[in-house]
Design a protein around this motif. Structure first.
Motif, PDB file in Angstrom:
ATOM      1  N   ARG A 155     -14.886  18.900  23.579  1.00 17.23           N
ATOM      2  CA  ARG A 155     -14.161  17.941  22.738  1.00 17.23           C
ATOM      3  C   ARG A 155     -13.665  18.636  21.481  1.00 17.23           C
ATOM      4  NH1 ARG A 155     -16.823  12.805  24.002  1.00 17.23           N
ATOM      5  NH2 ARG A 155     -16.052  12.466  26.110  1.00 17.23           N
ATOM      6  N   ILE A 182     -11.847   7.985  28.944  1.00 15.93           N
ATOM      7  CA  ILE A 182     -12.540   9.261  28.773  1.00 15.93           C
ATOM      8  C   ILE A 182     -12.638   9.920  30.144  1.00 15.93           C
ATOM      9  CG2 ILE A 182     -14.764  10.344  28.190  1.00 15.93           C
ATOM     10  CD1 ILE A 182     -13.236   9.408  25.740  1.00 15.93           C
ATOM     11  N   SER A 191     -17.631  17.323  27.600  1.00 16.17           N
ATOM     12  CA  SER A 191     -18.084  16.798  26.308  1.00 16.17           C
ATOM     13  C   SER A 191     -18.251  17.923  25.288  1.00 16.17           C
ATOM     14  CB  SER A 191     -19.370  15.984  26.465  1.00 16.17           C
ATOM     15  OG  SER A 191     -20.407  16.778  26.971  1.00 16.17           O
ATOM     16  N   GLY A 223     -11.132  13.851  24.471  1.00 10.94           N
ATOM     17  CA  GLY A 223     -11.808  13.768  25.765  1.00 10.94           C
ATOM     18  C   GLY A 223     -11.187  12.786  26.738  1.00 10.94           C
ATOM     19  N   ARG A 224      -9.960  12.340  26.448  1.00  8.78           N
ATOM     20  CA  ARG A 224      -9.304  11.355  27.306  1.00  8.78           C
ATOM     21  C   ARG A 224      -8.362  12.041  28.290  1.00  8.78           C
ATOM     22  NH1 ARG A 224      -6.898   7.970  22.446  1.00  8.78           N
ATOM     23  NH2 ARG A 224      -6.103  10.078  22.179  1.00  8.78           N
TER      24      ARG A 224
END
Length: 170
Positions: A26, A4, A23, A128-129
């Motif tokens: 996302r 992440i 975040s 979110g990676r």
């Protein structure tokens, strides 16, 4: 397995009414263009590429963020100078000012992502990676193809949490 992406460490934002976070983005592919306004490669390629990404992909699918990471010439690359630069170069996507380190020349996000310099392109997938950390000139066609592949992947799945009597989606 990809990790992440850590949150950006931001001193201030330009071109947005409120701070952004990875975040909250996302579900979108996020392209982060790390640049310095006095970097020739940033002016000739990095920033134009970020503008092209912004104009090519729908904002509902791809978010573009500029990250001004100053690791040299601190005395002239001020927030005020950056505001003028953003205006003159007609940068319309949000720009984060990388949080200066309490000691040393390398700002916090630059250190956290182990950026080697500018321009650097970071691509973060819909879950979110961190999927790309590319220093230097990135080929436009390859970047576009990678963003297309990331868009074809599933969005983040909601987390389901259950206790003894109920289950909820978060």
């Amino acid at each position: 397995m990809h990790a992440i992406a850590p949150e950006l460490q931001v001193a201030a934002w330009l071109n947005t009414t409120q701070p952004l976070s990875l975040s909250q983005l996302r579900g979108k592919v996020v392209a982060v263009c790390a640049f310095q306004m006095l970097c020739p490669g940033c002016v000739s390629h990095g920033i134009p590429q970020a503008k092209t990404i912004r104009s090519t992909f729908d904002e509902q699918d791809v978010a573009v963020i500029g990250l001004h990471s100053v690791f040299e010439h601190h005395d002239v690359m001020t927030a005020k100078a950056l505001e003028a630069f953003v205006h003159e170069y007609r940068i319309q996507f949000p720009v984060a000012i990388d949080q200066p380190a309490p000691r040393g020349a390398i700002p916090l996000t630059m250190e956290q992502y182990q950026l080697r310099g500018t321009p650097t392109l970071l691509l973060i997938d819909r879950q979110g990676r961190l999927r790309l950390n590319h220093f230097g000139r990135a080929d436009d066609m390859q970047v576009g193809a990678l963003i297309g592949r990331l868009l074809a992947e599933p969005a983040a799945q909601p987390e389901v949490h259950c206790d003894d009597t109920t289950c909820s989606i978060r």
